[in-house]
Design a protein around this motif. Structure first.
Motif, short mmCIF file in Angstrom:
data_model
loop_
_atom_site.label_atom_id
_atom_site.label_comp_id
_atom_site.label_asym_id
_atom_site.label_seq_id
_atom_site.Cartn_x
_atom_site.Cartn_y
_atom_site.Cartn_z
N SER A 126 -6.30 -13.90 -29.80
CA SER A 126 -6.36 -12.45 -29.58
C SER A 126 -7.78 -11.94 -29.68
O SER A 126 -8.21 -11.10 -28.88
CB SER A 126 -5.48 -11.73 -30.61
N LEU A 129 -9.59 -12.94 -26.57
CA LEU A 129 -9.16 -12.11 -25.45
C LEU A 129 -9.82 -10.73 -25.51
O LEU A 129 -10.31 -10.23 -24.50
CB LEU A 129 -7.63 -11.98 -25.45
N ARG A 130 -9.85 -10.14 -26.71
CA ARG A 130 -10.51 -8.83 -26.87
C ARG A 130 -11.99 -8.92 -26.53
O ARG A 130 -12.53 -8.05 -25.84
CB ARG A 130 -10.31 -8.30 -28.29
N GLU A 131 -12.63 -9.97 -27.02
CA GLU A 131 -14.07 -10.14 -26.73
C GLU A 131 -14.31 -10.33 -25.23
O GLU A 131 -15.25 -9.78 -24.67
CB GLU A 131 -14.64 -11.32 -27.52
N THR A 132 -13.45 -11.11 -24.58
CA THR A 132 -13.57 -11.34 -23.14
C THR A 132 -13.37 -10.03 -22.37
O THR A 132 -14.13 -9.73 -21.44
CB THR A 132 -12.57 -12.41 -22.67
N CYS A 133 -12.35 -9.26 -22.74
CA CYS A 133 -12.10 -7.98 -22.07
C CYS A 133 -13.27 -7.03 -22.26
O CYS A 133 -13.68 -6.32 -21.31
CB CYS A 133 -10.81 -7.35 -22.60
N ALA A 134 -13.83 -7.00 -23.46
CA ALA A 134 -14.99 -6.15 -23.72
C ALA A 134 -16.18 -6.56 -22.86
O ALA A 134 -16.88 -5.70 -22.31
CB ALA A 134 -15.35 -6.18 -25.20
N ILE A 136 -16.03 -8.09 -19.93
CA ILE A 136 -15.72 -7.74 -18.54
C ILE A 136 -15.95 -6.24 -18.31
O ILE A 136 -16.51 -5.84 -17.29
CB ILE A 136 -14.27 -8.15 -18.19
N GLU A 137 -15.52 -5.43 -19.26
CA GLU A 137 -15.71 -3.98 -19.13
C GLU A 137 -17.20 -3.62 -19.11
O GLU A 137 -17.62 -2.74 -18.37
CB GLU A 137 -15.00 -3.25 -20.26
#
Length: 139
Positions: A126, A129-134, A136-137
């Protein structure tokens, strides 16, 4: 023992303690008190009594059995499995009727160990995933 059999675990604990004071070299007194403490769910005290009993009598199947159970309740599944597995080996060697019960504790410790590892894996996943989403954003 009569206090234990009648369900008066507090009094049983008291008398087992007196017996230990009179003869601190008798492993059975420690395992008896440990079982009374199991019934009262005093897990840390159970661990202490079992460790002392094992020091006095390394082949004490009961001490390893109660130790495994207490460690499981204390959420220490690795140690619980180790103690329970030792109890299991001793039970087999002694042809004890407790083999199925001890085996169940071994399996419960393995299950708990897996559940804790899986929970940790999910937390790491998790976070990743949060780090990856951040990232990408930001990009």
């Amino acid at each position: 023992n009569s206090y234990f059999q009648s369900g008066d675990y507090v009094s049983a604990d008291k008398f087992y303690t007196q017996a230990i004071i009179k003869d601190p070299t008798n492993a059975a007194f420690f395992t008896n008190r440990a079982l009374a403490r199991v019934r009262m769910e005093q897990w840390e005290a159970v661990v202490s009594d079992c460790e002392k009993a094992i020091d006095l009598l390394p082949t004490s199947m009961k001490a390893y059995t109660y130790l495994g159970s207490a460690l499981l309740h204390l959420n220490r599944p690795d140690e619980s499995f180790k103690a329970s597995h030792q109890a299991y080996k001793l039970a087999i060697a002694q042809r004890s009727p407790s083999i199925p019960t001890i085996a169940a504790t071994c399996l419960e410790a393995k299950k708990k160990r897996w559940e804790l590892a899986e929970t940790e894996r999910i937390k790491r996943e998790s976070l990743l995933l949060r780090e990856t989403c951040a990232m990408i954003e930001r990009d």
